[in-house]
Design an enzyme around this catalytic site. Structure first.
Site, PDB file in Angstrom:
ATOM      1  N   CYS A 114       2.171   7.317   6.580  1.00 55.29           N
ATOM      2  CA  CYS A 114       2.581   6.963   5.213  1.00 55.29           C
ATOM      3  C   CYS A 114       1.401   6.761   4.276  1.00 55.29           C
ATOM      4  O   CYS A 114       1.495   7.038   3.071  1.00 55.29           O
ATOM      5  CB  CYS A 114       3.466   5.724   5.227  1.00 55.29           C
ATOM      6  SG  CYS A 114       2.751   4.311   6.097  1.00 55.29           S
TER       7      CYS A 114
ATOM      8  N   HIS B 230       2.449   1.533  -1.015  1.00 59.36           N
ATOM      9  CA  HIS B 230       1.054   1.541  -0.589  1.00 59.36           C
ATOM     10  C   HIS B 230       0.168   1.946  -1.768  1.00 59.36           C
ATOM     11  O   HIS B 230       0.442   2.937  -2.452  1.00 59.36           O
ATOM     12  CB  HIS B 230       0.831   2.548   0.541  1.00 59.36           C
ATOM     13  CG  HIS B 230       1.382   2.119   1.871  1.00 59.36           C
ATOM     14  ND1 HIS B 230       1.916   0.870   2.094  1.00 59.36           N
ATOM     15  CD2 HIS B 230       1.451   2.790   3.056  1.00 59.36           C
ATOM     16  CE1 HIS B 230       2.303   0.796   3.357  1.00 59.36           C
ATOM     17  NE2 HIS B 230       2.034   1.935   3.960  1.00 59.36           N
TER      18      HIS B 230
END
Length: 366
Positions: free
Chosen positions: A157, A252
């Site tokens: 990710c 993120h």
């Protein structure tokens, strides 16, 4: 259009639950099979996830009463689904063996697990970037004797924060020599129950096991090329990363410094870099895939953006949002990027992979 019946392996875990939710009302796919560990097998799905359904909304009605099967027996999926999404949480070697078992039964595997990312005939797919790696599927099938089954995986990710901006620059003729990436990763990336609250509240954890190695190396396979029966890694860029865990639920963030592999007079201006990013589109946009973002890269000009809470849902959580593009005193340029780790970085990214596979005809023979 008649929908394709699909299964979810590891359906009771956090990523598996997200697959279940994101596939609700999907125009092409319908969940008809769910599988998990033996302790959940035999239960109705709604009972198997009772008190730990984490997605916020109700369990989709057409999945609630499916009986959970034992994911360890690939034969149980025969006749119940055409392909499976893998969200397995097991020992890596066990996952590799199990995903291969499904492929051997003629059931393609679209995996979220990391186990097969470094298998040299398995595409590690970001649909906008390395769709050409799907060419190796035929070689993969020949090597294993699989007629209909195959395995495709998605990357870690954290890569989603910088891979599309990097690829856009390379495709525009601005190769990158070196990068430094510092990530601030959301707690949802650790799964559930994840990092203890006492470790995260009022704190930053400056280490995530295995994450820096993934961030530094996976990009090279994605940027590589198919050579015969394997995917050869690219030789550049060299990436140095520091990966940290921060008290954010989803999204993120990465601070990126990069150096171009070009003479000084050939390096792009900040204006040119922004033009490259904002004009970037690729095959998923051309094919109008259901979960493809119209604008894969979004540039913001506010001095304090992107921010996870404000920007992670951009393009339904499937875009890379960039801000603070500026000159770097050590390398050439630096910027801050954000991606939604549980959407683009997990289940929705896997679903986009499956949409590309369908659009390219890989499910036609199933």
């Amino acid at each position: 259009m008649e929908k394709i019946n699909v299964g979810v392996l590891g359906a009771t875990g956090m990523v598996g639950q997200r697959y279940i939710k994101h596939l609700e009302n999907h125009p092409w796919f319908k969940v008809t099979y769910v599988a998990a560990s033996p302790r959940s097998a035999g239960k109705l799905y709604k009972d198997a996830v009772a008190n730990r359904w984490l997605i916020g909304a109700d369990i989709p009605a057409d999945v609630q009463n499916l009986i959970v099967q034992d994911a360890n027996d690939a034969k149980l999926a025969l006749g119940k689904c055409k392909f499976v999404f893998s969200a397995l949480e097991m020992d890596k070697e066990a996952i590799k063996a199990l995903e291969a078992a499904y492929a051997a039964e003629g059931i393609p595997v679209v995996s979220n697990a990391s186990a097969n990312r470094w298998t040299d005939d398995v595409p590690m797919l970001v649909p906008e970037i390395n769709y050409s790696h799907l060419d190796i599927i035929k070689k993969q099938q020949e090597a294993h004797g699989w007629k209909k089954g195959f395995i495709v995986v998605k990357p870690n990710c954290s890569l989603q924060t910088y891979m599309m901006p990097l690829h856009a620059l390379i495709m525009a003729g601005y190769p990158v020599k070196r990068m430094i990436v510092t990530t601030e990763q959301a707690v949802s990336g650790a799964g559930y129950p994840g990092v203890p609250s006492y470790d995260m509240i009022d704190n930053i954890v400056p280490y995530i096991g295995g994450e820096e190695e993934k961030t530094e190396k996976e990009c090279l396979k994605i940027l590589g090329k198919v050579n015969g029966s394997k995917i050869e890694n690219a030789s550049a860029p060299v990436v140095s990363s520091t990966c940290t865990r921060v008290p954010v639920i989803d999204g993120h963030t990465a601070s990126v410094n990069l150096e171009f592999d070009l003479p000084e007079d050939k390096k792009p201006s900040l204006e040119e870099i922004e033009r490259v990013w904002t004009s970037y589109t690729s095959l998923p946009q051309e094919l109008n895939l259901p979960n493809a973002p119209e604008h894969p890269i979004v540039v913001r000009h506010e001095e304090n953006r992107p921010q996870p809470r404000r920007d992670r849902e951009t393009e339904k959580g499937m875009a890379c949002v960039i801000g603070r593009l500026r000159k770097c005193n050590v390398f050439d340029v630096k910027f801050v990027a954000l991606s939604h780790n549980t959407k683009r970085g997990a289940a929705l990214g896997g679903i986009l992979n499956a949409e590309l596979l369908k659009a390219k005809g890989f499910f036609d023979a199933l």
